[in-house]
Enzyme design. Sequence first.
Site, PDB file in Angstrom:
ATOM      1  CE  LYS A 121      -3.451   2.697   0.124  1.00  0.00           C
ATOM      2  NZ  LYS A 121      -2.600   3.679  -0.592  1.00  0.00           N
ATOM      3  CE  LYS A 125       5.625   7.826   5.265  1.00  0.00           C
ATOM      4  NZ  LYS A 125       5.185   8.860   4.301  1.00  0.00           N
ATOM      5  CE  LYS A 151       4.767   7.137  -3.066  1.00  0.00           C
ATOM      6  NZ  LYS A 151       4.133   7.656  -1.843  1.00  0.00           N
ATOM      7  CB  THR A 211      -0.353  14.305   5.271  1.00  0.00           C
ATOM      8  OG1 THR A 211      -0.901  13.129   4.659  1.00  0.00           O
ATOM      9  CG2 THR A 211       1.158  14.137   5.378  1.00  0.00           C
TER      10      THR A 211
END
Length: 381
Positions: free
Chosen positions: A41, A65, A77, A152
């Site tokens: 993801k 992360k 990614k 974010t």
Amino acid sequence: MTDALLLVDDWGPEKIVVVSHRRTGMKGVLVIDNTARGIGKGGTRMSPHVSVEEIARLARVMTWKWASVDLFYGGAKAGVVADPSSPDKEAILRAFARALSNEVPREYVMGLDMGLTEDDAAIVQDELGDRGAAVGTPEHLGGVAYDRLGVTGYGVAEAADAAADFLGRPLAGARIAIQGFGAVGNAAARRFAELGATVVAVSTAKGALHDPAGLDVPALLAAREEHGDDLVSRHPQGTAIPSGRELTVDCDILVPAALQDVIDEDNAPDIKARLVVEGANLPTSPRAQEILARRGVTVLPDFVANAGGVVAAAFAMDSRYSGFRPGTPAIFETISDRLRANAVTVLEEARRRDSTPHTAGRTLAEERVRTAMRSKGRIPR
């Protein structure tokens, strides 16, 4: 040209898929880095400058992360080599989604990154006929509107607040410089103002503004809404400074929230902030981190500071096939709790190890990934 095999190390990538489509001119790449803790993801970006090496680096950041915030997905990614302003954007995106139909959504779920919008996520779902193919769709389609909510940037400010408190420098009254006033930077500025900090500099792709006495954040947000990146030439307050100078203005906290590799060994000696909070992915080079550490400047890593987006993405992943939207208050509460706690944990570990926060945080994430790999028999027990 990068030899993809040279990118492989003990962690990954597990899979690199390069795709193309002659009629639309689409070229793209998917990098699935490490799935020991769950399926891949990570965001999908569109830029004329996308490269395999760039996407591989970003996929690795996603591995750390997810592990850093202790959520059960793997690093991945994707990138499309195209101009996001092209009139052929939809056709290119649809061709990219079709080309990855073997991997999406079984091994990778698309998300939003630079150059893609909520409607683009909806296009991916439509092209593959699967609500689970992408997250980040508009709220009216049941998605979590990351950019509109500013998850974010909100998390960046929350992590900065926790880090500042840990370092004995309360955020209230602190002077903040923010590079980038897009989705992350503007949401961070809003939250910083709510927490009592003073934003003294901001920048966009069109330039930068600086006011040592503090910029009017609500006015800046309104100017961005009206003028976009041109706000730096349309906003009456502050002094225009050259792009890049916002990194070295006199401030207490610096938030690079635009591009990668903006703080290097050349400008690291000129950074005046005592705390750097990485709002963008990979904004500081390893050499810069060493220089800043020697100067007593603390750098809160990207995989800690900007993980608010992945926390929100976890909620979106959980609700992909649900008829109910995830609750917004729960998203913000979880982002605050996880990022604040993780910022303190990483800084404590860095102090205990006498290392940089990047090294300490990555070590903690690596231990979680390694444990998962060992349990699944991917490495010797």
